[in-house]
Design a protein around this motif. Structure first.
Motif, PDB file in Angstrom:
ATOM      1  N   LEU A 163      -3.819   7.502  -9.336  1.00 33.83           N
ATOM      2  CA  LEU A 163      -3.826   8.038  -7.974  1.00 33.83           C
ATOM      3  C   LEU A 163      -5.147   7.744  -7.275  1.00 33.83           C
ATOM      4  CD1 LEU A 163      -2.027  11.462  -8.522  1.00 33.83           C
ATOM      5  CD2 LEU A 163      -1.057   9.317  -7.671  1.00 33.83           C
ATOM      6  N   ALA A 164      -6.227   7.742  -8.038  1.00 34.12           N
ATOM      7  CA  ALA A 164      -7.527   7.371  -7.459  1.00 34.12           C
ATOM      8  C   ALA A 164      -7.486   5.927  -6.974  1.00 34.12           C
ATOM      9  CB  ALA A 164      -8.640   7.568  -8.481  1.00 34.12           C
ATOM     10  N   GLU A 165      -6.954   5.024  -7.786  1.00 37.37           N
ATOM     11  CA  GLU A 165      -6.869   3.610  -7.397  1.00 37.37           C
ATOM     12  C   GLU A 165      -5.979   3.431  -6.178  1.00 37.37           C
ATOM     13  OE1 GLU A 165      -8.603   0.890  -8.309  1.00 37.37           O
ATOM     14  OE2 GLU A 165      -9.785   2.313  -9.473  1.00 37.37           O
ATOM     15  N   ALA A 166      -4.839   4.114  -6.154  1.00 33.32           N
ATOM     16  CA  ALA A 166      -3.942   4.028  -4.991  1.00 33.32           C
ATOM     17  C   ALA A 166      -4.634   4.573  -3.747  1.00 33.32           C
ATOM     18  CB  ALA A 166      -2.646   4.787  -5.261  1.00 33.32           C
ATOM     19  N   SER A 167      -5.378   5.654  -3.899  1.00 33.71           N
ATOM     20  CA  SER A 167      -6.101   6.230  -2.764  1.00 33.71           C
ATOM     21  C   SER A 167      -7.170   5.274  -2.256  1.00 33.71           C
ATOM     22  CB  SER A 167      -6.723   7.570  -3.156  1.00 33.71           C
ATOM     23  OG  SER A 167      -5.724   8.521  -3.425  1.00 33.71           O
ATOM     24  N   LEU A 168      -7.912   4.647  -3.170  1.00 36.52           N
ATOM     25  CA  LEU A 168      -8.925   3.675  -2.755  1.00 36.52           C
ATOM     26  C   LEU A 168      -8.291   2.537  -1.967  1.00 36.52           C
ATOM     27  CD1 LEU A 168     -11.165   3.444  -5.944  1.00 36.52           C
ATOM     28  CD2 LEU A 168     -11.758   4.515  -3.760  1.00 36.52           C
ATOM     29  N   GLU A 169      -7.163   2.058  -2.437  1.00 38.71           N
ATOM     30  CA  GLU A 169      -6.465   0.972  -1.732  1.00 38.71           C
ATOM     31  C   GLU A 169      -6.032   1.414  -0.341  1.00 38.71           C
ATOM     32  OE1 GLU A 169      -2.353  -1.594  -2.158  1.00 38.71           O
ATOM     33  OE2 GLU A 169      -3.357  -0.943  -4.001  1.00 38.71           O
ATOM     34  N   ASP A 170      -5.441   2.598  -0.249  1.00 39.87           N
ATOM     35  CA  ASP A 170      -5.000   3.113   1.052  1.00 39.87           C
ATOM     36  C   ASP A 170      -6.179   3.364   1.991  1.00 39.87           C
ATOM     37  OD1 ASP A 170      -2.305   3.054   0.511  1.00 39.87           O
ATOM     38  OD2 ASP A 170      -2.107   5.215   0.187  1.00 39.87           O
ATOM     39  N   ILE A 171      -7.239   3.954   1.471  1.00 38.69           N
ATOM     40  CA  ILE A 171      -8.413   4.236   2.304  1.00 38.69           C
ATOM     41  C   ILE A 171      -8.988   2.948   2.850  1.00 38.69           C
ATOM     42  CG2 ILE A 171     -10.816   5.024   2.196  1.00 38.69           C
ATOM     43  CD1 ILE A 171      -9.713   7.285   0.265  1.00 38.69           C
ATOM     44  N   ASP A 172      -9.119   1.936   2.003  1.00 43.75           N
ATOM     45  CA  ASP A 172      -9.686   0.665   2.437  1.00 43.75           C
ATOM     46  C   ASP A 172      -8.785  -0.030   3.455  1.00 43.75           C
ATOM     47  OD1 ASP A 172     -12.022  -1.040   2.044  1.00 43.75           O
ATOM     48  OD2 ASP A 172     -10.602  -2.514   1.254  1.00 43.75           O
ATOM     49  N   ARG A 173      -7.496   0.128   3.314  1.00 42.63           N
ATOM     50  CA  ARG A 173      -6.551  -0.538   4.220  1.00 42.63           C
ATOM     51  C   ARG A 173      -6.379   0.203   5.549  1.00 42.63           C
ATOM     52  NH1 ARG A 173      -1.838  -4.184   3.452  1.00 42.63           N
ATOM     53  NH2 ARG A 173      -0.562  -3.871   5.300  1.00 42.63           N
ATOM     54  N   TYR A 174      -6.330   1.538   5.488  1.00 43.25           N
ATOM     55  CA  TYR A 174      -5.928   2.299   6.672  1.00 43.25           C
ATOM     56  C   TYR A 174      -7.002   3.173   7.315  1.00 43.25           C
ATOM     57  CZ  TYR A 174      -1.259   1.031   5.122  1.00 43.25           C
ATOM     58  OH  TYR A 174      -0.152   0.328   4.737  1.00 43.25           O
ATOM     59  N   PHE A 175      -8.037   3.583   6.556  1.00 44.49           N
ATOM     60  CA  PHE A 175      -8.929   4.616   7.085  1.00 44.49           C
ATOM     61  C   PHE A 175     -10.397   4.237   7.188  1.00 44.49           C
ATOM     62  CE2 PHE A 175      -5.478   6.998   4.869  1.00 44.49           C
ATOM     63  CZ  PHE A 175      -4.824   7.419   6.010  1.00 44.49           C
ATOM     64  N   GLY A 176     -10.847   3.337   6.364  1.00 46.97           N
ATOM     65  CA  GLY A 176     -12.273   3.013   6.362  1.00 46.97           C
ATOM     66  C   GLY A 176     -12.546   1.845   5.452  1.00 46.97           C
ATOM     67  N   SER A 177     -13.707   1.858   4.841  1.00 50.59           N
ATOM     68  CA  SER A 177     -14.098   0.791   3.927  1.00 50.59           C
ATOM     69  C   SER A 177     -14.506   1.403   2.596  1.00 50.59           C
ATOM     70  CB  SER A 177     -15.286   0.008   4.487  1.00 50.59           C
ATOM     71  OG  SER A 177     -14.952  -0.587   5.717  1.00 50.59           O
ATOM     72  N   VAL A 178     -13.965   0.845   1.525  1.00 52.31           N
ATOM     73  CA  VAL A 178     -14.428   1.192   0.189  1.00 52.31           C
ATOM     74  C   VAL A 178     -15.539   0.201  -0.128  1.00 52.31           C
ATOM     75  CG1 VAL A 178     -13.824   1.383  -2.255  1.00 52.31           C
ATOM     76  CG2 VAL A 178     -12.197   2.133  -0.493  1.00 52.31           C
TER      77      VAL A 178
END
Length: 188
Positions: A163-178
């Motif tokens: 879930l952490a990996e999925a969240s990182l992917e979503d955050i980088d794609r939709y909300f900000g930058s990882v």
């Protein structure tokens, strides 16, 4: 050299014994992996006199709390889960504050947005636990409020790695930058 034309703040999320001290209900062994990167971020923010906001779970003992419908009672004011991890307590300086929260997002029901806007902050460097819960909820609300978000990959994780990996992917794609720890340190 930091880019002061776009003011930045460090948001530290739940660096509390509840998640980092063995034997506590929310503890998970991999949590400690984020402490060194979080320490480096905190040191750099203090060195550069950046605003640091320590967002921490603080629930009221003995009172109903909607969050407890989904997860066990935790981080009640004054309990043995609420203290900061040693060395991560706010220091006495104007640019360092504690912000109590009762929900996953540090923005929900708090004055975080008002505080950041009053200080002219446009960019948030975010670190802490857990990536898929409090970190993600905070990032999503920060995005909705118009902030640039830099989530530091080495400074966040979860007891649910998938879930952490999925969240990182979503955050980088939709909300900000990882971003890497190195990139975040340069930005601070």
């Amino acid at each position: 050299m930091a880019d002061d034309s776009n003011p930045v703040a460090l948001i530290m999320i739940d660096v509390l014994d509840a998640f980092f001290a063995p034997g506590k209900p929310a503890y998970y062994p991999d949590s400690v992996k984020v402490l060194d990167p979080c320490r480096q971020l905190l040191d750099k923010a203090r060195e550069r006199d950046r605003l640091v906001v320590h967002t921490v779970e603080r629930h009221r003992p003995g009172l109903a709390d909607f969050e407890h419908k989904k997860i066990p009672v935790h981080c009640e004011i004054g309990d043995d889960q609420s203290p900061y991890v040693a060395g991560f307590e706010p220091v006495d300086r104007p640019n360092e504050v504690e912000l109590a929260k009762r929900r996953y997002s540090a923005f929900y029901g708090t004055d975080l947005d008002l505080l950041l806007r009053e200080q002219g902050i446009e960019t948030l460097v975010i670190a802490g636990v857990k990536t898929n819960v409090c970190v993600r909820a905070t990032v999503q609300d920060a995005f909705a409020a118009g902030y640039e978000i830099l989530l530091v990959k080495e400074a966040t994780n979860s007891n649910r790695p998938h879930l952490a990996e999925a969240s990182l992917e979503d955050i980088d794609r939709y909300f900000g930058s990882v971003v890497s720890l190195e990139q975040a340190l340069e930005r601070l």
